[in-house]
Design a protein around this motif. Sequence first.
Motif, PDB file in Angstrom:
ATOM      1  N   ASN A 206      41.046  17.565  64.496  1.00 21.81           N
ATOM      2  CA  ASN A 206      40.811  18.646  63.600  1.00 21.81           C
ATOM      3  C   ASN A 206      41.478  20.000  63.931  1.00 21.81           C
ATOM      4  O   ASN A 206      40.845  20.600  64.917  1.00 21.81           O
TER       5      ASN A 206
ATOM      6  N   PRO B  49      34.138  18.441  53.805  1.00 19.49           N
ATOM      7  CA  PRO B  49      33.294  17.326  53.954  1.00 19.49           C
ATOM      8  C   PRO B  49      33.905  16.107  54.639  1.00 19.49           C
ATOM      9  O   PRO B  49      33.357  15.227  55.444  1.00 19.49           O
TER      10      PRO B  49
ATOM     11  N   ASN C  18      32.947  16.333  58.318  1.00 18.07           N
ATOM     12  CA  ASN C  18      31.567  16.033  58.377  1.00 18.07           C
ATOM     13  C   ASN C  18      31.491  14.653  58.386  1.00 18.07           C
ATOM     14  O   ASN C  18      30.893  14.255  59.498  1.00 18.07           O
TER      15      ASN C  18
ATOM     16  N   GLN D  94      32.722  13.496  61.724  1.00 18.62           N
ATOM     17  CA  GLN D  94      31.759  14.290  62.956  1.00 18.62           C
ATOM     18  C   GLN D  94      30.761  13.469  63.513  1.00 18.62           C
ATOM     19  O   GLN D  94      30.684  13.540  64.911  1.00 18.62           O
ATOM     20  N   ASP D  95      30.072  12.643  62.801  1.00 16.33           N
ATOM     21  CA  ASP D  95      29.097  11.612  63.546  1.00 16.33           C
ATOM     22  C   ASP D  95      29.913  10.713  64.511  1.00 16.33           C
ATOM     23  O   ASP D  95      29.203  10.024  65.114  1.00 16.33           O
TER      24      ASP D  95
END
Length: 184
Positions: free
Chosen positions: A114, A152, A155, A158-159
Amino acid sequence: MAKRLIFLGPPGAGKGTQAQVLSENHQIPHISTGDILRAAVTNQTPLGKQAKDYMDRGELVPDALILSLIQDRLSYEDAGNGWILDGFPRNVNQAVFLEKLLSELNQSADCVLNLEVPDEVLVERLLTRKRKDDNESTIRRRLEVYHQDTVPVINFYQDKETLQTIDGNKSMEEVSESLSAAIA
Ligand code: AMP
């Protein structure tokens, strides 16, 4: 080194430039949905004709056009040994589709990169780039679409421990070094 890379980041973050360097250094294809779409527009293919207005306005092209394109491209022989995705996935629906497609191909992304750059720096960079969709109102719209639809996706990844955020507000060489370290 990681061979299956997903590049995330706003328009103007330098994804294309950095992806091209990695692609050459590591001999893996650079798959840019924006480049594929621009070629289709230039060649006036059916895909290009359908995509053009959306691109000119700074909107995302409908998923129905993009998903089959990416499915085809990842099935090419040169993509069997790795790839860099640049500009895809652009929304959560595309990310979910990609997960499913990769599992069908018995593949998974090694790393999601990212590239972070502040909006005001992006506008400056894009205004000096002179691409057809780089006028100020389209740039603003592309950034809005990025915040609304593409953040989004960050996100979503992200996990997973595969997401790495890199400061893209540095010189090209410094960003290249950070990226090489991240995927080593
Ligand atoms: P890019 O070169 O990645 O900035 O893409 C240029 C334009 O192509 C975008 O503003 C969108 O209109 C379209 N585009 C590229 N990739 C996608 C995608 N994954 N989904 C939808 N539209 C896309």
